[in-house]
Design an enzyme around this catalytic site. Structure first.
Site, short mmCIF file in Angstrom:
data_model
loop_
_atom_site.label_atom_id
_atom_site.label_comp_id
_atom_site.label_asym_id
_atom_site.label_seq_id
_atom_site.Cartn_x
_atom_site.Cartn_y
_atom_site.Cartn_z
N SER A 63 0.83 -1.25 0.12
CA SER A 63 0.01 -0.10 0.05
C SER A 63 0.92 1.13 0.05
O SER A 63 1.80 1.43 -0.97
CB SER A 63 -0.93 -0.09 1.08
OG SER A 63 -2.10 0.95 1.09
N ASP A 184 -6.23 -3.73 -1.46
CA ASP A 184 -4.70 -3.36 -0.68
C ASP A 184 -4.24 -4.65 -0.21
O ASP A 184 -4.94 -5.50 0.33
CB ASP A 184 -5.41 -2.46 0.34
CG ASP A 184 -4.30 -1.92 0.94
OD1 ASP A 184 -3.57 -2.36 1.71
OD2 ASP A 184 -4.00 -0.46 0.93
#
Length: 312
Positions: A63, A184
Site C-alpha cells: 500500500s 490493498d
C-alpha cells in the site's frame, strides 16, 4: 532463535543482548502501509537516500509502503513526501461527499494519473539501481484474498502500486490488473516479513507506521466493522477479521523470529499524528520529521554494525 531489535525516536529496544554485529547473507527492507501515515516512512527513506544508504537486496512494500519503496528504488528524494502532502490532501483524491454519493472515498485513478503526468517515477533510474536486487509490491486478490507479490521489473509497475493501494470500500471497485481484481495488500499481508524470510532474507529492516507491538485494532476500525455488520456491506466483515488475524500472526512472527533471522524494526514510539486520510499539513510535517529522526538514529547506531558475509 533469531531476535528483534527496535528503533524509535527515543532510542533502541529489543532482544538479543549487546549489539556487536549484524551479519547477514541477504538483507531485506519491508515497508508497512498506512495511508498518509506513510509520511513517516517517507522521512526515513529520504534520509537513507540523502546518506546514500542502499544495501537492500530485497525490498517489499504494501500500500503506502509500496509507493514509498518505489520512490526509494527510483532514488527520488522528496518524491513520496510531495505526493502525500500535496496530492493526497487534495479534494480530487479524498472526497467524503463523493463517497456518500456512491463514488470513491479515495480516487487512485486521479492520483496515479496526476503523478504520472506532473511528477513521474524515474523508472529508468530505478532499473539501474535495482540491478541485482528485487523489488516486490504486495496486493491481495479479491476472489480468494490470497496475497500476491508483483515483481516490478517484470510487471506493470504503476498498475501494481494501484493494486497494492486499493483499500476496500475506500476505492470501491478494486484495481484490475491483467484481468484480475485486486485489493490493498494490507488485507492479508500488511507487513510482509514472512515473505521476505521465505525468499531467503536473514536480516530484515521493517519500517512500521504504527508503534511496535500494537496488535489491538484501532477504535475506528471496530466501529466500521460494527456498522458494516448491519449494512449491505456485511460480507466485508469477514475480510476485516481476516486482516486482523493476519496482522496478529505477523506481529507474533516479528516478536519471535525463527532460526537465525534477525529483525530490526523502525517504528514510532507513540502513535503518529497523521491518519490514513484527512491529515493536516502540520500533522504530516511533524510525522515526516519523526521519520528523519528515526532514520538518523538507525544510521548512527545500527547501520555501522551491518556486515555482509559470504553467501555461500
Amino acid at each position: 532463535m533469531g531476535y528483534k531489535l527496535g528503533i524509535n525516536t527515543l532510542g533502541m529496544h529489543g532482544q538479543g543482548g549487546p549489539l556487536d554485529a549484524l551479519p547477514y547473507r541477504k538483507i531485506a527492507l519491508v515497508c508497512e502501509g498506512g495511508g498518509q501515515r506513510g509520511i513517516f516512512t517517507a522521512g526515513i527513506l529520504d534520509t537513507f537516500l540523502k546518506q546514500d544508504f542502499f544495501p537492500f537486496q530485497l525490498m517489499i512494500g504494501t500500500s503506502a509502503g509500496a509507493q514509498n519503496v518505489s520512490a526509494y528504488a527510483c532514488g527520488q528524494h522528496g518524491y513520496a513526501r510531495d505526493v502525500i502532502t500535496r496530492l493526497t490532501t487534495s479534494r480530487e483524491f479524498f472526497n467524503p461527499m463523493r463517497f456518500i454519493r456512491g463514488g470513491h472515498l479515495i480516487d487512485l485513478d486521479w492520483l496515479l494519473d496526476t503523478t504520472a503526468q506532473s511528477c513521474p517515477l524515474d523508472l529508468e533510474q530505478a532499473r539501474r539501481r535495482l540491478e541485482g536486487r528485487e523489488l516486490l509490491l504486495c496486493a491481495c486478490r479479491s476472489d480468494d484474498f490470497r496475497p500476491v507479490y508483483f515483481r516490478v521489473q517484470q510487471d506493470d509497475w504503476l498498475g501494481a502500486i494501484k493494486a497494492s493501494s486499493a483499500v476496500p470500500l475506500f476505492y470501491r471497485r478494486g484495481a484490475v490488473l491483467n484481468g484480475v481484481t485486486y485489493l490493498d495488500g494490507g488485507v492479508r499481508d500488511a507487513i510482509p516479513v514472512r515473505e521476505a524470510w521465505q525468499r531467503g532474507a536473514d536480516l530484515i529492516v521493517v519500517i512500521r507506521t504504527t508503534p511496535a507491538g500494537v496488535m489491538e485494532p484501532p477504535p475506528w476500525r471496530l466501529r466500521m466493522q460494527g456498522a458494516l455488520a448491519k449494512s449491505r456491506f456485511r460480507d466485508w466483515v469477514a475480510l476485516f477479521e481476516s486482516h486482523e488475524q493476519s496482522y496478529v500472526d505477523t506481529q507474533k512472527f516479528i516478536e519471535n523470529p525463527p532460526g537465525n533471522l534477525r529483525i530490526v524494526e523502525i517504528a514510532p514510539r507513540r502513535p503518529l499524528r497523521s491518519r490514513i486520510v484527512g491529515s493536516s499539513a502540520g500533522e504530516l510535517d511533524s510525522d515526516y520529521r519523526r521519520g528523519t529522526l528515526c532514520a538518523r538514529h538507525f544510521l548512527n547506531k545500527v547501520a555501522p554494525y551491518l556486515q555482509q558475509v559470504d553467501p555461500r
